[in-house]
Enzyme design. Structure first.
Site, mmCIF file in Angstrom:
data_model
loop_
_atom_site.group_PDB
_atom_site.id
_atom_site.type_symbol
_atom_site.label_atom_id
_atom_site.label_comp_id
_atom_site.label_asym_id
_atom_site.label_seq_id
_atom_site.Cartn_x
_atom_site.Cartn_y
_atom_site.Cartn_z
ATOM 1 C CD GLU A 355 11.283 43.345 36.197
ATOM 2 O OE1 GLU A 355 11.140 43.221 37.423
ATOM 3 O OE2 GLU A 355 10.327 43.416 35.405
HETATM 4 N N1 COS Z 1 11.886 49.478 48.620
HETATM 5 C C1 COS Z 1 11.544 50.665 49.165
HETATM 6 N N2 COS Z 1 12.411 51.698 49.295
HETATM 7 C C2 COS Z 1 13.667 51.501 48.853
HETATM 8 C C3 COS Z 1 14.088 50.302 48.275
HETATM 9 C C4 COS Z 1 13.140 49.256 48.171
HETATM 10 N N3 COS Z 1 13.473 48.082 47.635
HETATM 11 N N4 COS Z 1 15.389 50.413 47.941
HETATM 12 C C5 COS Z 1 15.769 51.640 48.281
HETATM 13 N N5 COS Z 1 14.725 52.300 48.839
HETATM 14 C C6 COS Z 1 14.749 53.642 49.409
HETATM 15 C C7 COS Z 1 15.817 53.710 50.475
HETATM 16 O O1 COS Z 1 15.308 53.329 51.730
HETATM 17 C C8 COS Z 1 16.208 55.164 50.452
HETATM 18 O O2 COS Z 1 15.265 55.928 51.194
HETATM 19 P P1 COS Z 1 15.772 56.792 52.479
HETATM 20 O O3 COS Z 1 16.680 57.834 51.878
HETATM 21 O O4 COS Z 1 14.505 57.331 53.037
HETATM 22 O O5 COS Z 1 16.474 55.835 53.377
HETATM 23 C C9 COS Z 1 16.050 55.549 48.985
HETATM 24 O O6 COS Z 1 15.155 54.590 48.406
HETATM 25 C C10 COS Z 1 17.353 55.517 48.224
HETATM 26 O O7 COS Z 1 17.902 54.209 48.377
HETATM 27 P P2 COS Z 1 19.438 53.911 48.290
HETATM 28 O O8 COS Z 1 20.180 54.930 49.120
HETATM 29 O O9 COS Z 1 19.640 52.481 48.605
HETATM 30 O O10 COS Z 1 19.733 54.222 46.734
HETATM 31 P P3 COS Z 1 21.009 53.867 45.912
HETATM 32 O O11 COS Z 1 21.051 54.851 44.807
HETATM 33 O O12 COS Z 1 22.197 53.719 46.779
HETATM 34 O O13 COS Z 1 20.755 52.379 45.309
HETATM 35 C C11 COS Z 1 19.653 50.629 44.143
HETATM 36 C C12 COS Z 1 19.553 51.844 45.030
HETATM 37 C C13 COS Z 1 21.024 50.297 43.633
HETATM 38 C C14 COS Z 1 19.143 49.464 44.952
HETATM 39 C C15 COS Z 1 18.731 51.003 42.971
HETATM 40 O O14 COS Z 1 19.283 52.088 42.248
HETATM 41 C C16 COS Z 1 18.435 49.873 42.056
HETATM 42 O O15 COS Z 1 17.720 48.939 42.402
HETATM 43 N N6 COS Z 1 18.950 49.969 40.816
HETATM 44 C C17 COS Z 1 18.624 49.051 39.776
HETATM 45 C C18 COS Z 1 17.451 49.579 39.048
HETATM 46 C C19 COS Z 1 16.794 48.541 38.243
HETATM 47 O O16 COS Z 1 16.433 47.480 38.716
HETATM 48 N N7 COS Z 1 16.608 48.852 36.968
HETATM 49 C C20 COS Z 1 15.918 47.985 36.077
HETATM 50 C C21 COS Z 1 14.730 48.750 35.627
HETATM 51 S S1 COS Z 1 13.420 47.840 35.125
HETATM 52 S S2 COS Z 1 13.966 46.834 33.580
#
Ligand code: COS
Length: 372
Positions: A355
């Protein structure tokens, strides 16, 4: 906590479920020889707990996230595999349907999930992208009233046993080119491989989900086209609070084992164990408070991205540290593969990885600090 549900009744149901179902099977779950994930969810359904967050109108308990984390902690204290099975089913498996589903989707799926007849899973991660969720490649191509899905998902909790997958697939480019779909396991083109052989959490199945030209009705798209990344990220925000609760339960279970071992060494506990036991209690208690705070924010309808990341990071680091201390305090017996401290030590490590790895939680937290 929800004000309009019978709190004492819910607490009693949780205790009854843990005592009657989870505790007796913990040793077999730890060996990977226990009931399948679906049977665990079925048993939770019989106890009225497989839809704890689902409104009564759809067959659920209508409880709050504050109630949900108490449930997950109590289960994890007894067995971490059962906790992650239930957490994924209730949280990232069902919650997106509660938040983003329309009435037709809710009435088609929620009752079966809340009754424990169906097991739900969440399919975002792909082998090539890993933590970089935006890099996902599974494609969904519109074809009349449906979409054709092609791709493969990796490290999916419940794969092979789940009946319904929430699948994130690409309908365009970038984060706004991802859509979420409700995919039934029985549909042609859906296959799963053998469950992975993991270091811990042996009772929970984790594996691959392959989608080969799967025809998904457009009526099964969750939210608008292009909203899938938001669906996934908001599911993970609240899901991470559940994982935090699981970590607190593992830490508490490890602490229970260490206290018992210390008592056996001397009347009123061994004096040399005291500093370690105190540190374990402080960290576990702090992790619990962070988890409760994050859950209360979810209940208040606040965006919980930051506080969920803080809770998940702290609690999962805590459960590894506390379980490691428990292994030390329970030595030499804890050198055995099936000793409860050893089992918890192996189970704890996975919580730092799924997660969203703890490295990702640090990215989320640091970005918040550095934002204008
Ligand atoms: N809630 C709502 N929207 C979100 C968000 C959240 N928690 N996090 C990001 N977003 C939105 C951003 O606002 C952005 O939208 P805009 O372009 O309109 O501003 C878009 O999604 C892309 O976000 P961001 O630019 O932050 O993306 P990145 O690729 O830089 O990074 C992370 C995002 C690293 C936070 C994400 O890839 C992540 O959480 N990765 C881990 C995934 C994970 O938990 N995997 C486990 C799977 S389940 S076992």
């Amino acid at each position: 906590m929800s004000t309009d549900i019978d709190q004492a009744g819910l607490a009693a149901r949780i205790t009854g479920f843990v005592d009657a179902v989870v505790t007796p099977i913990a040793p077999t779950m730890a060996r990977g020889a226990g009931p399948s994930p679906k049977r665990i969810v079925e048993a939770a359904g019989e106890a009225g707990l497989a839809g704890i967050l689902t409104p009564p109108a759809f067959g659920g308990a209508g409880a709050s996230h504050s109630d949900f984390i108490e449930f997950i902690e109590a289960v994890a204290r007894a067995d971490a595999s059962c906790a992650v099975i239930l957490d994924v089913h209730l949280s990232v498996g069902t919650e997106p349907l509660l938040v983003f589903g329309n009435n037709d989707q809710k009435s088609r799926y929620l009752r079966r999930l809340a009754a424990g007849e169906w097991l739900a899973a969440f399919a975002l991660t792909e082998a090539a992208g890993g933590s970089d969720a935006v890099a996902l490649r599974t494609r969904a191509v519109r074809d009349g009233d449906s979409y054709l899905l092609d791709g493969a998902k990796a490290f999916i909790t419940g794969a092979g046993d789940a009946d319904l997958y929430i699948v994130m697939a690409r309908t365009g480019d970038g984060p706004h080119g991802v859509s979420a779909f409700l995919v039934e396991a029985a549909w042609p083109g859906v296959t799963t491989g053998m469950p992975l052989s993991k270091m811990g959490l042996h009772g929970s199945w984790t594996g691959e989900l392959v989608l080969d030209g799967v025809r998904v009705p457009a009526a099964n798209r969750l939210g608008d086209e292009g909203m899938g990344f938001t669906v996934a990220m908001s599911a993970l925000d609240s899901g991470r609070v559940g994982i935090s609760a699981q970590a607190v339960g593992i830490a508490q279970g490890a602490l229970d084992a260490a206290v018992e071992a210390s008592r056996r060494r001397g009347e009123g506990g061994s004096a040399t164990d005291m500093p370690a036991l105190a540190d374990m209690e402080v960290r576990t208690s702090a992790a619990r408070q962070l988890t409760r705070y994050a859950a209360a924010l979810v209940d208040a309808g606040e965006r919980v991205t930051l506080d969920a990341a803080i809770a998940k990071l702290y609690s999962t680091d805590t459960c590894v540290a506390v379980a490691q201390s428990a292994v030390d305090l329970c030595a030499p017996e804890s050198g055995a593969d099936d000793h409860s401290a050893a089992v918890r030590f192996r189970d704890a490590k996975a919580c730092q990885i799924y997660e969203g790895t703890n490295q990702i939680q640090r990215v989320v937290i640091a970005r918040h600090l550095l934002r204008d």
